[in-house]
Scaffold this active site. Structure first.
Site, PDB file in Angstrom:
ATOM      1  N   ASP A 142      17.398  -0.011   0.910  1.00  0.00           N
ATOM      2  CA  ASP A 142      16.140   0.231   0.039  1.00  0.00           C
ATOM      3  C   ASP A 142      15.835   1.623   0.359  1.00  0.00           C
ATOM      4  OD1 ASP A 142      14.394  -0.064  -1.794  1.00  0.00           O
ATOM      5  OD2 ASP A 142      12.892  -0.988  -0.578  1.00  0.00           O
ATOM      6  N   LYS A 145       1.444  -3.671   8.344  1.00  0.00           N
ATOM      7  CA  LYS A 145       1.980  -4.286   6.938  1.00  0.00           C
ATOM      8  C   LYS A 145       1.769  -5.668   6.825  1.00  0.00           C
ATOM      9  CE  LYS A 145       6.376  -3.939   4.413  1.00  0.00           C
ATOM     10  NZ  LYS A 145       7.834  -3.671   4.141  1.00  0.00           N
ATOM     11  N   GLY A 201       3.568  -1.892  -1.347  1.00  0.00           N
ATOM     12  CA  GLY A 201       4.836  -2.097  -1.885  1.00  0.00           C
ATOM     13  C   GLY A 201       4.955  -3.340  -2.504  1.00  0.00           C
ATOM     14  N   GLY A 202       6.272  -3.667  -2.795  1.00  0.00           N
ATOM     15  CA  GLY A 202       6.575  -4.883  -3.530  1.00  0.00           C
ATOM     16  C   GLY A 202       6.323  -6.009  -2.753  1.00  0.00           C
ATOM     17  N   PHE A 203       6.428  -6.245  -1.409  1.00  0.00           N
ATOM     18  CA  PHE A 203       5.997  -7.353  -0.479  1.00  0.00           C
ATOM     19  C   PHE A 203       4.803  -7.155   0.298  1.00  0.00           C
ATOM     20  CE2 PHE A 203      11.093  -6.700  -0.431  1.00  0.00           C
ATOM     21  CZ  PHE A 203      11.099  -7.773  -1.155  1.00  0.00           C
ATOM     22  N   GLY A 204       3.983  -6.365  -0.055  1.00  0.00           N
ATOM     23  CA  GLY A 204       2.837  -6.198   0.611  1.00  0.00           C
ATOM     24  C   GLY A 204       2.038  -4.810   0.864  1.00  0.00           C
ATOM     25  N   LEU A 220      -3.314   2.170   3.254  1.00  0.00           N
ATOM     26  CA  LEU A 220      -2.559   3.403   3.360  1.00  0.00           C
ATOM     27  C   LEU A 220      -1.639   3.264   2.061  1.00  0.00           C
ATOM     28  CD1 LEU A 220      -1.240   3.413   6.966  1.00  0.00           C
ATOM     29  CD2 LEU A 220      -2.992   4.960   5.771  1.00  0.00           C
ATOM     30  N   GLY A 221      -1.207   2.100   1.484  1.00  0.00           N
ATOM     31  CA  GLY A 221      -0.312   1.806   0.362  1.00  0.00           C
ATOM     32  C   GLY A 221       0.090   0.609   0.132  1.00  0.00           C
TER      33      GLY A 221
END
Length: 832
Positions: free
Chosen positions: A645, A546, A527-530, A524-525
Site C-alpha cells: 500500500d 491510530k 484512512g480506510g481502517f481508522g 491528524l487524518g
C-alpha cells in the site's frame, strides 16, 4: 565722506541676506552645530540636536515654530556624534554627496550617491523633504523622503516590506532619547491587494486589512472623509505599491508617528490648546492587537470575555480558554462533507456544507482574491474547493477566499465587511450565531437533550442485559475468518507472548487522556481502517495514535492490527516509522507511533502553497529515502516484507523532511527464498497497484516497485496519480511515457522547480519511474537496481509502452468510477 558712507551702506545691504536663515546648502557654505536650514515657508528646520538626556548628537528635521519640539527625521540614526564634539558639520563633498563630519573631518554619515556630481546643492523644501539637486540637469539625486524614520509626512510614500534597503518603511526609535531603529516597523504587505502592517521584528502586531481602492477595510472611518487623505499608487510588481497621505488644507500640520512601543498615531497641532493631539491610533484596543484570540475566533471589545470561537468551532484547549489564554484559538467541531472519506460517508449523513454570514467584521488575514469574479461565482468556487474555509465579496476587491486558518478577526461596532464561513451541515443551526443561542432555543435544546440522554441510557441498559444473557457473560472474543484462519484470541497471543515481541502495552484510559478523548481538534487524518490522532505522553513526548475501525465480526481492521504489531515492531530503519506501543481492550485496537512533525508527503506535494517548500534537493532526498526503506524491507530486514500500500499519504516526514514509510496494515511477510505469492484478498489503493496484483492477485517485491514508480512521477510532477490531463484525458503515467518518448519530459516537472538546476536529474528520475512502472514484473528493476540507477551516470534501459494504463477516458464520470480516492485504502475481493 558721503561717498564712503554710501559704499558701506551698500555692502551692508548686500550682506544682510547672508545673515538670515536659508533653505539651501552648497559646497561653499557648510553648516556647523550652531547653524540651521529653514524651509522658505518657515515650517521646517534642519540642524543638529541632542534628544532628551542623551549624550549623543544627531542631524535632524523638526517643526520650526512649534514650542513642543518634535523630530520628524534623523540622518545619522545609527552613527551618532558625541556631544563633546563641537567641530561637527554638514557639508557637500566634491563628489556631490551630503556628509556629516566630526571634529576631525572624518565622515560619520553620507548619502552614498554612486558616481561623481560636480554641481549639486541641498535644499530643505516646504514639505519637509531634504533633497540633493543637480543644478545642471535640475533633477533630484537623493531625498530624505525615501528614507523615513519614525514619521510619515504628507507627500511621503509608505512602501512594501519586500523593498530592498528598507526604503519607504517606518521604523520606531528605541526610546524617546535614542533614535536608533527599534523593534517596530510600519509598511505595506507584498500581497494583492496590500495591507498596512505594524511588525514587531518579524511578527505582526497590527494590520489594517486589504485596500479596496479607497481605504483599508480593516480601519473603519473615525470621521467622514478620512479616506480622502490617503491614496495607493501602483508601482511595478517587483517593488509593490506605495501609500501616500496628503493635507486637506495647507494650514494643517499633521503627521503619522510610530512610537517606540509600536503604537501608530495620526497627530496634529491644536492651536487652541497649544499642544499635539491624537486624531487616530492603532492598536487602540486589545482587539486591535494581531491574533489576540488565535485562529477561528473573533474578538469583541464590548463583551466581557472578549474572545469567542466562530460558529461551528470550539476552543483548542478549554482549560487555557477559561483562564483567558486565547492564543491557540479554536478548532472545527464537525468535519466538512468534503473532508469525510468514503467509509465515513457510508455510515454518516451526507448533507452538504453550508455558509454562515458573519457581519460587520475585520476580515481575516491570509486571503487570496479573484478580481472581477462575481459573488455567486465566488461562492461556487469556495464550495467546490475543500481547502476553502470562507469567502467574502468586497466592492473594489471582488472575490476573496481563505484556505488557511482564519486569523485576526475583530467585530466592529460600525462598518466592517461580511464574511461567509463554511460550516458542516451539523453546525449550521440557523438559531445560533457565533456560539450564541436565544433563551428559548436553549431551553428547548436542553430539554430535548435531557430526554434523549435518558432514553438512550434506558435503551443501552436493556441492550446490555440482553447481550449478557445471550452470551453468558463471555469474556473471550469470537473467532473470525481471515486469510490465515486466526482467531482474535490467537492474535492477542501472537502479539503479547511471542519471545521476540516486547512492544509496550498502553491502557485505553491513558490514550483517552493524552488525545483529549479522541477530540476532533487532535485528529491528524483518516484512512480506510481508522483515524489518526495527535497526543502527548506525560514525559512530553508527542505521539500519533491510530484507532483502527473494526467493521463487524468478519470485517477489516483486526488483521491489519496484527500485521502492524507483529511486523513493524521487528523492523528498525531510519526510513520506517517507529511503532512505540499498542492497546487492546475490548473492541479497541490502537497503535501508537512516533509523531511526525510535518505529517504526510501528500499534505505538501499536492498543496499549491506548501509544495514550494519541497525544492528539488528535498524531493530527491525523499525519493532516495523511500527507496532505501524499501530495500531494507525487501532484502535487508530479518523478515522479507512486501508493503502492498505504498502511496504519498503513507510516507511521513519528520522535522527535517526525511521520509518514513508507514502503515503496514496490509503488508505481507515472505520467506527469503520465496519470489511471489497469490492471494484472494486484493487490497490497496487503485492507481498504485501493479497490473498483475490488481487483476490476478499475484504479489511480489515488484508490486512495491510499481507503486514506487507511480510515486516517483507524483513527486516530480506535483500531480496526483489519479489526475488526468484535461487536454488528452489520459493518466499521468501514460502521459509521462508519451512525453518522455517525444523528448518533452521536462514538461512533467513541477513548475515550482523551475530554475532549480534539476533538469538532468529530474529527467533521469522520470525514466527510472517509467522503468519501475512497467506492465510486466520481469521488466521492472529491483529496488536496489532502481536506487543505483538514480545515483549513477550510466545509460539507462529504455522503458516500454505502458499498455495497461494507456487508456483514454471518455468522461470524468468514467474516471470516477474506475478509481478510489488516493487518500483511502480499499479492498477488492476476487476469488481465484
Amino acid at each position: 565722506m558721503g561717498r564712503l558712507y554710501i559704499t558701506c551702506l551698500y555692502i551692508l545691504i548686500i550682506a544682510l541676506p547672508n545673515c538670515t536663515a536659508t533653505d539651501i546648502l552648497s559646497k561653499d557654505s557648510p553648516i556647523s552645530i550652531t547653524q540651521t536650514l529653514v524651509s522658505s515657508n518657515q515650517v521646517y528646520e534642519l540642524g543638529f540636536f541632542i534628544p532628551g538626556n542623551s549624550t549623543n548628537r544627531y542631524l535632524g528635521i523638526w517643526f520650526k515654530n512649534i514650542t513642543a519640539k518634535k523630530i520628524i527625521w534623523v540622518a545619522n540614526r545609527e552613527n551618532p556624534l558625541s556631544v563633546s564634539d563641537d567641530g561637527s558639520s554638514l557639508t557637500i563633498s566634491d563628489d556631490g554627496n551630503l556628509r556629516i563630519l566630526d571634529g576631525q573631518d572624518k565622515t560619520v554619515w553620507s548619502t552614498g550617491l554612486r558616481g561623481h556630481f560636480n554641481e549639486t546643492i541641498a535644499q530643505l523644501t516646504d514639505m519637509g523633504d531634504f533633497c540633493i539637486n543637480d543644478t545642471l540637469s535640475g533633477s533630484i539625486l537623493w531625498e530624505s523622503f525615501d528614507y523615513p524614520g519614525n514619521v510619515l509626512l504628507p507627500g511621503m510614500k509608505l512602501g512594501t516590506k519586500v523593498n530592498i534597503k528598507g526604503k519607504h518603511l517606518l521604523s520606531s526609535w528605541k526610546n524617546d532619547d535614542d533614535p536608533t531603529p527599534g523593534n517596530f516597523m510600519v509598511g505595506l504587505s507584498a500581497e494583492q491587494p496590500p495591507q498596512v502592517f505594524i511588525w514587531d521584528d518579524s511578527k505582526p502586531k497590527w494590520r489594517g486589512g486589504p485596500w479596496d481602492g479607497g481605504k483599508f477595510v480593516g480601519i473603519p472611518e473615525q470621521y467622514p472623509g478620512y479616506s480622502n487623505q490617503i491614496a495607493l499608487m501602483p508601482r511595478n510588481s517587483q517593488e509593490g505599491a506605495y501609500l501616500s497621505i496628503h493635507q486637506l488644507y495647507s494650514s494643517d500640520i499633521q503627521w503619522l508617528y510610530l512610537q517606540p512601543n509600536g503604537v501608530f498615531q495620526l497627530k496634529y497641532w491644536d492651536d487652541n490648546i497649544n499642544t499635539w493631539d491624537i486624531n487616530w491610533e492603532a492598536p487602540a484596543k486589545l482587539c486591535d492587537v494581531y491574533g489576540v484570540c488565535g485562529a477561528f475566533a473573533i474578538c469583541n471589545n464590548t463583551k466581557r470575555g472578549m474572545c469567542e470561537c466562530l460558529k461551528g468551532f470550539v476552543p483548542h484547549s478549554n482549560d487555557e480558554w477559561s483562564k483567558g489564554n486565547w492564543t491557540r484559538g479554536c478548532v472545527r467541531r464537525s468535519e466538512l462533507l468534503c473532508e469525510k472519506n468514503e467509509t465515513s460517508l457510508a455510515f454518516g449523513k451526507t448533507k452538504p456544507d453550508t455558509f454562515w454570514e458573519i457581519r460587520g467584521i475585520k476580515l481575516p488575514d491570509y486571503y487570496i482574491y479573484f478580481p472581477n469574479m462575481g459573488n455567486d461565482t465566488c461562492q461556487q468556487w469556495c464550495l467546490g474547493n475543500c481547502s476553502c474555509k470562507a469567502y467574502a465579496y468586497v466592492p473594489g476587491i471582488y472575490c476573496m477566499a481563505w484556505t488557511d486558518e482564519l486569523m485576526d478577526i475583530e467585530k466592529f461596532q460600525q462598518g466592517g465587511e461580511n464574511l461567509f464561513l463554511r460550516l458542516s451541515y451539523a453546525d449550521s443551526d440557523p438559531n445560533t450565531n457565533l456560539g450564541e443561542k436565544t433563551n428559548t432555543t436553549k431551553v428547548i435544546i436542553s430539554l430535548t437533550t435531557i430526554g434523549g440522554v435518558l432514553l438512550l441510557c434506558g435503551f443501552a441498559f436493556c441492550t446490555y442485559r440482553w447481550t449478557t444473557y445471550k452470551k453468558g457473560r463471555k469474556t473471550n472474543l469470537d473467532h473470525f475468518n481471515s486469510e490465515d484462519g486466526l482467531s482474535r484470541d490467537t492474535l492477542q497471543e501472537d502479539a503479547l507472548r511471542q519471545e521476540s515481541f516486547e512492544l509496550p502495552i498502553f491502557q485505553f484510559k491513558q490514550i483517552l487522556v493524552v488525545t483529549d478523548n479522541f477530540s476532533y481538534k487532535n485528529k491528524l487524518g483518516e484512512g480506510g481502517f481508522g483515524a489518526v490522532y495527535k497526543g502527548m505522553l506525560d514525559d512530553g513526548q508527542q505521539i500519533a495514535v491510530k484507532r483502527l475501525r473494526l467493521l463487524g465480526n468478519f470485517g477489516q481492521g483486526t488483521e491489519e492490527f496484527k500485521n502492524e504489531i507483529v511486523l513493524i515492531s521487528k523492523l528498525q530503519h531510519r526510513n520506517l516509522v517507529k511503532l512505540l506501543g499498542c492497546c487492546m481492550e475490548g473492541e479497541e485496537r490502537l497503535l501508537i507511533y512516533e509523531y511526525m512533525t510535518n505529517k504526510s508527503l501528500d499534505t505538501f506535494l499536492f498543496d499549491p502553497k506548501k509544495r514550494k517548500q519541497l525544492d528539488w534537493p528535498t524531493r530527491f532526498n525523499i525519493i532516495q529515502g523511500i527507496g532505501r526503506g524499501l530495500i531494507y524491507l525487501h532484502r535487508d530486514s530479518c523478515l522479507r516484507i512486501i508493503h502492498r500500500d505504498l502511496k504519498c499519504s503513507n510516507i511521513l516526514l519528520d522535522e527535517k523532511m526525511n521520509p518514513k514509510i508507514s502503515d503496514f496494515g496490509l503488508a505481507r511477510s515472505f520467506q527469503i527464498t520465496q519470489e511471489h505469492a497469490n492471494t484472494s484478498r486484493i487490497v490497496g489503493t487503485y492507481g498504485y497497484m501493479s497490473p498483475e496484483y490488481a487483476m490476478g492477485g499475484v504479489i511480489s517485491e515488484k508490486s512495491d516497485v510499481f507503486s514506487y514508480g507511480v510515486m516517483l512521477l507524483e513527486i516530480i510532477s506535483g500531480k496526483r496519480n489519479t489526475e488526468f490531463i484535461h487536454q488528452e484525458q489520459i493518466y499521468p503515467l501514460a502521459h509521462a511515457w508519451e512525453s518522455w518518448k517525444e523528448g518533452r519530459g521536462i514538461e512533467l516537472m513541477d513548475p515550482v522547480l523551475e530554475g532549480s538546476g534539476c533538469v538532468s536529474e529530474g529527467l533521469r528520475c522520470i525514466q527510472v519511474a517509467l522503468l519501475c512502472a512497467q506492465d510486466l514484473p520481469k521488466d521492472r528493476p529491483t529496488m536496489t537496481e532502481a536506487i543505483s540507477m538514480l545515483s549513477s551516470e550510466t545509460e539507462l534501459p529504455k522503458p516500454k509502452e505502458p499498455l495497461f494504463t494507456l487508456q483514454r477516458l471518455s468522461s470524468g464520470q468514467e474516471f470516477q468510477n474506475m478509481c478510489s480516492s488516493n487518500a483511502i485504502t480499499i479492498s477488492m475481493i476476487e476469488g481465484r
